[in-house]
Design an enzyme around this catalytic site. Structure first.
Site, PDB file in Angstrom:
ATOM      1  N   LYS A 214      57.422  40.548  28.870  1.00  0.00           N
ATOM      2  CA  LYS A 214      57.863  39.890  30.250  1.00  0.00           C
ATOM      3  C   LYS A 214      59.249  38.664  28.424  1.00  0.00           C
ATOM      4  O   LYS A 214      59.856  38.668  29.306  1.00  0.00           O
ATOM      5  CB  LYS A 214      57.165  39.082  30.483  1.00  0.00           C
ATOM      6  CG  LYS A 214      58.139  38.312  31.576  1.00  0.00           C
ATOM      7  CD  LYS A 214      57.144  38.001  32.928  1.00  0.00           C
ATOM      8  CE  LYS A 214      57.535  36.820  33.184  1.00  0.00           C
ATOM      9  NZ  LYS A 214      56.835  35.936  33.875  1.00  0.00           N
ATOM     10  N   GLU A 220      50.718  41.029  20.015  1.00  0.00           N
ATOM     11  CA  GLU A 220      50.631  42.062  20.309  1.00  0.00           C
ATOM     12  C   GLU A 220      51.334  42.583  19.909  1.00  0.00           C
ATOM     13  O   GLU A 220      51.620  44.437  18.854  1.00  0.00           O
ATOM     14  CB  GLU A 220      49.351  42.523  21.491  1.00  0.00           C
ATOM     15  CG  GLU A 220      48.162  42.118  20.992  1.00  0.00           C
ATOM     16  CD  GLU A 220      47.935  40.155  21.489  1.00  0.00           C
ATOM     17  OE1 GLU A 220      49.006  39.483  21.480  1.00  0.00           O
ATOM     18  OE2 GLU A 220      46.645  39.414  22.002  1.00  0.00           O
ATOM     19  N   GLY A 275      53.596  39.315  35.523  1.00  0.00           N
ATOM     20  CA  GLY A 275      53.189  40.166  34.053  1.00  0.00           C
ATOM     21  C   GLY A 275      52.456  40.916  34.728  1.00  0.00           C
ATOM     22  O   GLY A 275      52.859  41.748  35.017  1.00  0.00           O
ATOM     23  N   ARG A 276      51.349  40.767  35.122  1.00  0.00           N
ATOM     24  CA  ARG A 276      50.309  41.497  36.583  1.00  0.00           C
ATOM     25  C   ARG A 276      50.906  42.123  37.773  1.00  0.00           C
ATOM     26  O   ARG A 276      49.832  42.647  38.412  1.00  0.00           O
ATOM     27  CB  ARG A 276      48.950  40.757  35.959  1.00  0.00           C
ATOM     28  CG  ARG A 276      49.016  39.548  37.659  1.00  0.00           C
ATOM     29  CD  ARG A 276      47.710  38.780  36.950  1.00  0.00           C
ATOM     30  NE  ARG A 276      48.018  37.270  37.217  1.00  0.00           N
ATOM     31  CZ  ARG A 276      47.816  36.204  36.678  1.00  0.00           C
ATOM     32  NH1 ARG A 276      48.545  36.239  35.225  1.00  0.00           N
ATOM     33  NH2 ARG A 276      48.324  34.932  37.546  1.00  0.00           N
ATOM     34  N   GLU A 361      42.758  37.513  36.068  1.00  0.00           N
ATOM     35  CA  GLU A 361      43.863  36.617  35.733  1.00  0.00           C
ATOM     36  C   GLU A 361      44.418  35.992  36.985  1.00  0.00           C
ATOM     37  O   GLU A 361      44.690  34.809  36.367  1.00  0.00           O
ATOM     38  CB  GLU A 361      45.291  37.777  34.974  1.00  0.00           C
ATOM     39  CG  GLU A 361      45.404  36.419  33.908  1.00  0.00           C
ATOM     40  CD  GLU A 361      46.306  37.254  32.960  1.00  0.00           C
ATOM     41  OE1 GLU A 361      47.667  37.488  33.109  1.00  0.00           O
ATOM     42  OE2 GLU A 361      46.178  37.308  31.164  1.00  0.00           O
ATOM     43  N   HIS A 392      25.519  58.817  37.809  1.00  0.00           N
ATOM     44  CA  HIS A 392      25.002  58.717  36.602  1.00  0.00           C
ATOM     45  C   HIS A 392      25.212  57.761  35.697  1.00  0.00           C
ATOM     46  O   HIS A 392      24.528  58.429  35.066  1.00  0.00           O
ATOM     47  CB  HIS A 392      25.345  60.222  36.206  1.00  0.00           C
ATOM     48  CG  HIS A 392      25.800  61.318  37.777  1.00  0.00           C
ATOM     49  ND1 HIS A 392      24.495  62.132  37.664  1.00  0.00           N
ATOM     50  CD2 HIS A 392      26.336  62.094  37.811  1.00  0.00           C
ATOM     51  CE1 HIS A 392      24.775  62.842  38.920  1.00  0.00           C
ATOM     52  NE2 HIS A 392      25.495  62.808  39.250  1.00  0.00           N
ATOM     53  N   LYS A 512      44.503  32.083  22.244  1.00  0.00           N
ATOM     54  CA  LYS A 512      45.451  32.702  21.460  1.00  0.00           C
ATOM     55  C   LYS A 512      46.227  32.059  19.883  1.00  0.00           C
ATOM     56  O   LYS A 512      46.672  32.042  18.859  1.00  0.00           O
ATOM     57  CB  LYS A 512      47.054  32.931  22.419  1.00  0.00           C
ATOM     58  CG  LYS A 512      47.427  34.381  23.544  1.00  0.00           C
ATOM     59  CD  LYS A 512      48.732  34.406  23.710  1.00  0.00           C
ATOM     60  CE  LYS A 512      48.409  34.574  24.692  1.00  0.00           C
ATOM     61  NZ  LYS A 512      49.750  34.711  25.356  1.00  0.00           N
TER      62      LYS A 512
HETATM   63  O1  F6P Z   1      46.902  38.037  29.214  1.00  0.00           O
HETATM   64  C1  F6P Z   1      48.355  37.205  28.702  1.00  0.00           C
HETATM   65  C2  F6P Z   1      49.999  37.973  29.157  1.00  0.00           C
HETATM   66  O2  F6P Z   1      50.972  36.484  29.654  1.00  0.00           O
HETATM   67  C3  F6P Z   1      49.641  38.139  30.940  1.00  0.00           C
HETATM   68  O3  F6P Z   1      49.883  37.680  31.997  1.00  0.00           O
HETATM   69  C4  F6P Z   1      50.613  39.388  30.456  1.00  0.00           C
HETATM   70  O4  F6P Z   1      51.103  40.322  31.553  1.00  0.00           O
HETATM   71  C5  F6P Z   1      50.468  39.870  28.977  1.00  0.00           C
HETATM   72  O5  F6P Z   1      49.980  38.557  28.316  1.00  0.00           O
HETATM   73  C6  F6P Z   1      51.343  40.046  28.084  1.00  0.00           C
HETATM   74  O6  F6P Z   1      52.987  39.511  28.123  1.00  0.00           O
HETATM   75  P1  F6P Z   1      54.560  40.389  27.834  1.00  0.00           P
HETATM   76  O7  F6P Z   1      54.462  41.139  28.979  1.00  0.00           O
HETATM   77  O8  F6P Z   1      55.073  38.835  28.091  1.00  0.00           O
HETATM   78  O9  F6P Z   1      54.011  40.256  26.676  1.00  0.00           O
END
Ligand code: F6P
Length: 552
Positions: A214, A220, A275-276, A361, A392, A512
């Site tokens: 987003k 990452e 995002g979620r 979240e 199990h 972070k």
């Molecule tokens: O974990 C924090 C967060 O902002 C989530 O809410 C989001 O889904 C994720 O990082 C990834 O964010 P982006 O889509 O901006 O890379």
């Protein structure tokens, strides 16, 4: 079993109903589900509701009609109706980020109109969906070719959090409907192993990367995207290859262009999609390539059917409202700390992980919308595994442990992979587990069966353990869409009662920022002098001593 919740303060709105619920809980405490069912032979049918192809049986909860009446009163006192309307009409319900939360607009039918902050959003959504469909069809048909002219065989989604969990979950859930001549991989972890293992057997000439972020700033995702780019350029020997092997999904066109992806190959969405809550947006591009645009539209239609139900149905028959209120009851009044999500369908194996982000979240919050410290329990911990594997593993604790763990069982009446009597066996297990949790087995029953006295205590199941059962006809794209929307709105219902903002996530920021600050201490041969606590300091020193330093 588990101690009762300490009922501290109640949300300001809803205090009267909250107090009545606390008093009611004391009265109901000694009543077993056996008794509740014995005195009401129609309880199983009465305490159920159905919408968008999903049947919810909530009768195996420790509730009676009075509990429901008070929970519904709580919802009214907390202004749930107004809050639902505010969300659907684009009010800035995400108060700390001053944004709307309009995931429902992603699944609104073509032709509907919704003006938000002066802009008509549904036509924008439809435009992106159409572009996605054209692209997805080109990949699926082989019309989209890689740099060397070969057709795409592998699609790798790179993203994390909502830009990963929704796409992986949906791909796994709808695999039955997917193009089997395409491989799908998902890379999320900054651990290089994730990328290495996902790509080790792939041919770069046939691989398309979807960089999903987003913000397009997530470390990452950008690290993995750079690794992918280096892998691709090294394999194809030409920077120009990026154009044919990379597309992006983002709200940040500048970031995408800076990375080197042509913005013609970018699929956008908007800041009003959290995002979620984004799997129905362009973040679902990998899903659309996998299952095709028509099935993707069916997924959206299922979500829309649940949206319409949530917005219009009376609370007493409203699935997301009932699921949310029962969760409040279990969490705030019975003291349950967690909710187990138990899908009896292998295709839903990533559904618990997906729900973890959605629920935790969203509702893992400690202050109200106005920033006041909360004195009651908010979001429960979500976890789970597909049945029957969980049986199990951890079900022993669910049946005989000292903790109260409410469970959501999810199942389908028809299997997509008939195999002898195995589907009946699977569903027999689902129904049997909820029955065993609710009714247990008494010492008298065991003695009557001749169980030796020394084993009676060990073999007693006290029962009275709450569960919901969600049953649909068949796992279709529409059923999945409805299920996802059901949980999204159940999360919103709970947030409205707790008076918290389910759409921000400030709690992920500190870790972070600290990791970014700490990186030079791990990377540089002469470590900068930074003050840390003694534990962190010792860990850094040990890491530096044992790590493998790059040779120059
Ligand atoms: O974990 C924090 C967060 O902002 C989530 O809410 C989001 O889904 C994720 O990082 C990834 O964010 P982006 O889509 O901006 O890379």
């Amino acid at each position: 079993m588990s101690g009762q919740a300490r009922i501290l303060r109640a949300p300001r709105a809803g205090r009267a109903a909250w107090r009545l619920l606390a008093a009611h809980e004391k009265q109901l405490r000694g009543t077993h589900l056996r008794e509740l069912f014995a005195t009401d032979p129609r309880r199983g049918e009465r305490m159920s509701a159905e919408a968008a192809g999903i049947y919810l049986d909530y009768s195996k909860n420790r509730i009676n009609d009075e509990t429901l009446r008070l929970l519904l009163e709580l919802a009214h006192e907390c202004g749930l109706g107004e809050r639902i309307e505010a969300m659907f009409t684009g009010a800035h319900v995400n108060t700390t980020e001053d944004r709307a939360a309009l995931h429902s607009a992603l699944r609104a039918p073509r032709g509907e109109r919704l003006v938000v902050d002066g802009v008509e959003v549904i036509s924008q959504v439809q435009e992106v969906l159409d572009r996605m469909a054209t692209f997805a069809e080109r990949v699926r048909s082989g019309a989209w070719r890689g740099h060397t002219g070969k057709r795409i065989r592998n699609v790798v989604n790179i993203g994390i959090g909502g830009s990963d969990l929704g796409p992986v979950m949906a791909y796994e859930a709808l695999r039955h409907y997917s193009a089997r001549d395409l491989n799908f991989r998902f890379v999320s972890n900054v651990d290089g192993t994730d990328f290495a293992e996902a790509t080790r057997d792939l041919d770069c000439t046939e691989t398309l990367f979807i960089i999903s972020s987003k913000t397009f700033t997530t470390i990452e995702t950008l690290s993995n995207a750079h690794a992918a780019r280096a892998w691709c350029v090294a394999g194809l020997g030409d920077e120009a290859a990026v154009r044919k092997h990379f597309v992006a999904v983002s709200t940040n066109g500048t970031g995408v262009a800076q990375f080197g992806i042509d913005t013609d190959n970018m699929f956008g969405f908007w800041d009003w999609v959290g995002g979620r809550y984004s799997m129905d947006s362009a973040i679902g591009l990998s899903t659309m390539i996998a299952i095709g645009p028509e099935h993707f539209r069916a997924l959206l239609a299922g979500g829309h059917a649940m949206d319409a139900h949530f917005r219009n149905a009376p609370f007493a028959a409203n699935l997301p409202v009932l699921l949310g209120l029962i969760s409040i009851w279990n969490n705030d009044f019975l003291g349950a700390q967690t909710t187990a999500i138990l899908p009896y369908d292998q295709y839903l194996k990533r559904f618990p992980a997906y729900l973890q982000q959605l629920a935790m979240e969203s509702n893992g919050k400690q202050v109200t919308l106005r920033g006041a410290r909360i004195g009651y329990q908010t979001g429960p911990i979500y976890w789970g595994e597909p049945g029957t594997n969980g049986q199990h593993s951890f079900y022993q604790l669910l049946h005989q442990g000292t903790k109260l763990v409410p469970c959501d069982f999810i199942g389908f009446c028809q299997t997509l992979n008939p195999l002898g009597r195995q589907h009946d066996l699977l569903i027999a297990n689902l129904f049997a587990q909820s029955e065993a949790l609710a009714f247990g087995k008494t010492a008298e029953q065991l003695r009557a069966e001749g169980v030796p006295a020394r084993l009676v205590a060990h073999r007693t199941f006290e029962g009275n353990r709450p569960s919901n059962t969600l049953l649909a006809e068949r796992l279709t794209p529409a059923a999945l869409g409805a299920l996802v929307a059901l949980y999204e709105h159940s999360v919103y219902t709970q947030a409205a009662i707790w008076n918290i903002n389910p759409f921000d996530q400030w709690g992920v920021e500190l870790g972070k920022a600290l990791a970014q600050q700490m990186l030079p201490e791990l990377e540089l041969p002469s470590a900068p002098d930074v003050a840390h606590d003694s534990s962190t300091q010792a860990l850094i020193q040990r890491y530096r001593r044992l790590k493998r330093w790059p040779t120059t």
